[in-house]
Design a protein around this motif. Structure first.
Motif, PDB file in Angstrom:
ATOM      1  N   GLN A 225       0.811  -1.205   0.000  1.00  0.00           N
ATOM      2  CA  GLN A 225       0.000   0.000   0.000  1.00  0.00           C
ATOM      3  C   GLN A 225       0.853   1.267   0.000  1.00  0.00           C
ATOM      4  N   PHE A 226       2.132   1.167   0.333  1.00  0.00           N
ATOM      5  CA  PHE A 226       3.022   2.322   0.354  1.00  0.00           C
ATOM      6  C   PHE A 226       3.835   2.440  -0.940  1.00  0.00           C
ATOM      7  N   ILE A 227       3.630   1.511  -1.848  1.00  0.00           N
ATOM      8  CA  ILE A 227       4.356   1.539  -3.125  1.00  0.00           C
ATOM      9  C   ILE A 227       3.583   2.384  -4.136  1.00  0.00           C
ATOM     10  N   ASP A 228       4.285   3.287  -4.807  1.00  0.00           N
ATOM     11  CA  ASP A 228       3.671   4.167  -5.796  1.00  0.00           C
ATOM     12  C   ASP A 228       4.031   3.674  -7.201  1.00  0.00           C
ATOM     13  N   PRO A 229       3.104   3.016  -7.899  1.00  0.00           N
ATOM     14  CA  PRO A 229       3.411   2.497  -9.243  1.00  0.00           C
ATOM     15  C   PRO A 229       3.842   3.593 -10.214  1.00  0.00           C
ATOM     16  N   ALA A 230       3.317   4.813 -10.008  1.00  0.00           N
ATOM     17  CA  ALA A 230       3.644   5.906 -10.918  1.00  0.00           C
ATOM     18  C   ALA A 230       5.116   6.299 -10.827  1.00  0.00           C
ATOM     19  N   ALA A 231       5.750   6.000  -9.706  1.00  0.00           N
ATOM     20  CA  ALA A 231       7.162   6.349  -9.532  1.00  0.00           C
ATOM     21  C   ALA A 231       8.081   5.346 -10.205  1.00  0.00           C
ATOM     22  N   GLY A 232       7.529   4.206 -10.652  1.00  0.00           N
ATOM     23  CA  GLY A 232       8.341   3.186 -11.310  1.00  0.00           C
ATOM     24  C   GLY A 232       9.164   2.373 -10.329  1.00  0.00           C
ATOM     25  N   HIS A 233       9.839   1.340 -10.863  1.00  0.00           N
ATOM     26  CA  HIS A 233      10.718   0.493 -10.048  1.00  0.00           C
ATOM     27  C   HIS A 233       9.992  -0.011  -8.792  1.00  0.00           C
ATOM     28  N   THR A 234       8.824  -0.600  -8.991  1.00  0.00           N
ATOM     29  CA  THR A 234       8.024  -1.033  -7.844  1.00  0.00           C
ATOM     30  C   THR A 234       8.742  -2.076  -6.990  1.00  0.00           C
ATOM     31  N   ALA A 235       9.489  -2.978  -7.626  1.00  0.00           N
ATOM     32  CA  ALA A 235      10.226  -3.990  -6.863  1.00  0.00           C
ATOM     33  C   ALA A 235      11.282  -3.318  -5.987  1.00  0.00           C
ATOM     34  N   ALA A 236      11.991  -2.330  -6.545  1.00  0.00           N
ATOM     35  CA  ALA A 236      13.010  -1.616  -5.771  1.00  0.00           C
ATOM     36  C   ALA A 236      12.363  -0.876  -4.607  1.00  0.00           C
ATOM     37  N   GLN A 237      11.195  -0.279  -4.841  1.00  0.00           N
ATOM     38  CA  GLN A 237      10.474   0.381  -3.748  1.00  0.00           C
ATOM     39  C   GLN A 237      10.134  -0.627  -2.652  1.00  0.00           C
ATOM     40  N   GLY A 238       9.700  -1.806  -3.066  1.00  0.00           N
ATOM     41  CA  GLY A 238       9.357  -2.838  -2.099  1.00  0.00           C
ATOM     42  C   GLY A 238      10.545  -3.249  -1.258  1.00  0.00           C
ATOM     43  N   PHE A 239      11.724  -3.372  -1.886  1.00  0.00           N
ATOM     44  CA  PHE A 239      12.916  -3.747  -1.135  1.00  0.00           C
ATOM     45  C   PHE A 239      13.340  -2.640  -0.163  1.00  0.00           C
ATOM     46  N   VAL A 240      13.241  -1.379  -0.599  1.00  0.00           N
ATOM     47  CA  VAL A 240      13.605  -0.269   0.289  1.00  0.00           C
ATOM     48  C   VAL A 240      12.663  -0.202   1.492  1.00  0.00           C
ATOM     49  N   LEU A 241      11.359  -0.290   1.223  1.00  0.00           N
ATOM     50  CA  LEU A 241      10.384  -0.254   2.310  1.00  0.00           C
ATOM     51  C   LEU A 241      10.538  -1.469   3.220  1.00  0.00           C
ATOM     52  N   GLY A 242      10.804  -2.636   2.635  1.00  0.00           N
ATOM     53  CA  GLY A 242      11.041  -3.829   3.435  1.00  0.00           C
ATOM     54  C   GLY A 242      12.283  -3.681   4.290  1.00  0.00           C
ATOM     55  N   GLY A 243      13.317  -3.032   3.740  1.00  0.00           N
ATOM     56  CA  GLY A 243      14.536  -2.792   4.513  1.00  0.00           C
ATOM     57  C   GLY A 243      14.273  -1.911   5.719  1.00  0.00           C
ATOM     58  N   ILE A 244      13.414  -0.906   5.539  1.00  0.00           N
ATOM     59  CA  ILE A 244      13.055  -0.037   6.675  1.00  0.00           C
ATOM     60  C   ILE A 244      12.333  -0.845   7.742  1.00  0.00           C
ATOM     61  N   GLN A 245      11.390  -1.680   7.297  1.00  0.00           N
ATOM     62  CA  GLN A 245      10.649  -2.501   8.262  1.00  0.00           C
ATOM     63  C   GLN A 245      11.577  -3.437   9.020  1.00  0.00           C
ATOM     64  N   ILE A 246      12.510  -4.057   8.311  1.00  0.00           N
ATOM     65  CA  ILE A 246      13.439  -4.989   8.963  1.00  0.00           C
ATOM     66  C   ILE A 246      14.318  -4.247   9.967  1.00  0.00           C
ATOM     67  N   ALA A 247      14.808  -3.066   9.599  1.00  0.00           N
ATOM     68  CA  ALA A 247      15.662  -2.293  10.496  1.00  0.00           C
ATOM     69  C   ALA A 247      14.919  -1.939  11.784  1.00  0.00           C
ATOM     70  N   VAL A 248      13.675  -1.463  11.660  1.00  0.00           N
ATOM     71  CA  VAL A 248      12.885  -1.107  12.836  1.00  0.00           C
ATOM     72  C   VAL A 248      12.651  -2.331  13.712  1.00  0.00           C
ATOM     73  N   SER A 249      12.269  -3.434  13.077  1.00  0.00           N
ATOM     74  CA  SER A 249      11.983  -4.662  13.827  1.00  0.00           C
ATOM     75  C   SER A 249      13.215  -5.193  14.558  1.00  0.00           C
TER      76      SER A 249
END
Length: 214
Positions: free
Chosen positions: A137-161
Motif C-alpha cells: 500500500q506504500f508503493i507508488d506504481p507511478a514512480a516506477g521500479h516497484t520492486a526496488a520500492q518494495g525492497f527499500v520499504l522492506g529494509g526499513i521494516q526490517i531495520a525497525v523490527s
C-alpha cells in the motif's frame, strides 16, 4: 524513489507491529530469559533472515499469486487469526502466562537457535500480513521500479523490527525480574498482552478481503 511520507508510514507501521505481542516476541523473550541475551540475539538473526525471505518472495511476484488465487491469501490470514486468537487465550485464561514470564526452554546450539528464529518468523502471520498486505500500500506504481520500492520499504521494516527486538531482548531479564517481584503488575501485563493479541486477531478477521490487494 520513495517519499519521506511512505518511509515514515512504513516505519510507524513496523513499530506498531513489532510492539504488538506475537510469536516472534514471545519466542525471543522466552529464549533470552531461559538462555541469556546472546541466545536471544542469535535467534533474532534468524528472524531477520525470515523477514528477508518474505521481502524477497513478495517482491519477485508472490503477492500476484495471491491476487490470482485469492483463497490462498484468505486462508493464510485465517490461519493467522486462529493462531493469534490461541495466543490471546493462552495469556487471558486462568493460570495463563504473559510475554515476560519465564518459560523453561532447553539450551540449544547457536545453529538451532538461528534455525528456530527463522522458522518462528516464517510461520509468523504478522510477517505475512506485513509483506503481502501492508507494504504494497506504500508503493507508488507511478514512480516506477516497484520492486526496488518494495525492497527499500522492506529494509526499513526490517531495520525497525531488528532494533526494537534487540532492545526487548536486552531488557527481557530485567523486566521479567521486575514483574516476578510484583504479581499484580504481572497479571495486568498478561491481561494487556492477551487483549492486544485478541484485538489484532479481530482486526485481521474483519479485514479478510474478497481478493488479495497489491
Amino acid at each position: 524513489m520513495i517519499t519521506w511520507a511512505a518511509a515514515g508510514g512504513i516505519a510507524l507501521a513496523a513499530l506498531v507491529m513489532v510492539l504488538t505481542p506475537g510469536p516472534n516476541m514471545i519466542y525471543l523473550v522466552s529464549r533470552s530469559i531461559s538462555q541469556g541475551r546472546v541466545a536471544g540475539l542469535v535467534s533474532l538473526i534468524g528472524t531477520g533472515l525470515g523477514f528477508v525471505v518474505y521481502m524477497t518472495m513478495a517482491n519477485v511476484g508472490l503477492a500476484f499469486v495471491f491476487v490470482a488465487v485469492p483463497w490462498l491469501y484468505i486462508g493464510l490470514k485465517a490461519v493467522g487469526v486462529v493462531y493469534l486468537g490461541y495466543l490471546a487465550w493462552q495469556a487471558l485464561r486462568p493460570g495463563g502466562r504473559g510475554v515476560f514470564e519465564a518459560r523453561t526452554l532447553q539450551p540449544d546450539s547457536r545453529f538451532r537457535l538461528f534455525r528456530m528464529g527463522l522458522i518462528t518468523n516464517l510461520l509468523n502471520p504478522k510477517a505475512a500480513v506485513m509483506y503481502l498486505a501492508l507494504i504494497p500500500q506504500f508503493i507508488d506504481p507511478a514512480a516506477g521500479h516497484t520492486a526496488a520500492q518494495g525492497f527499500v520499504l522492506g529494509g526499513i521494516q526490517i531495520a525497525v523490527s531488528m532494533v526494537v527486538n534487540a532492545l526487548i531482548i536486552c531488557g527481557a531479564g530485567t523486566v521479567a525480574g521486575f514483574l516476578a517481584a510484583r504479581p499484580t503488575w504481572a497479571t495486568w501485563q498478561r491481561r494487556i498482552t492477551g487483549t492486544l493479541l485478541g484485538l489484532v486477531a479481530i482486526t485481521l478477521a474483519r479485514e479478510v478481503p474478497e481478493r488479495a490487494r497489491v
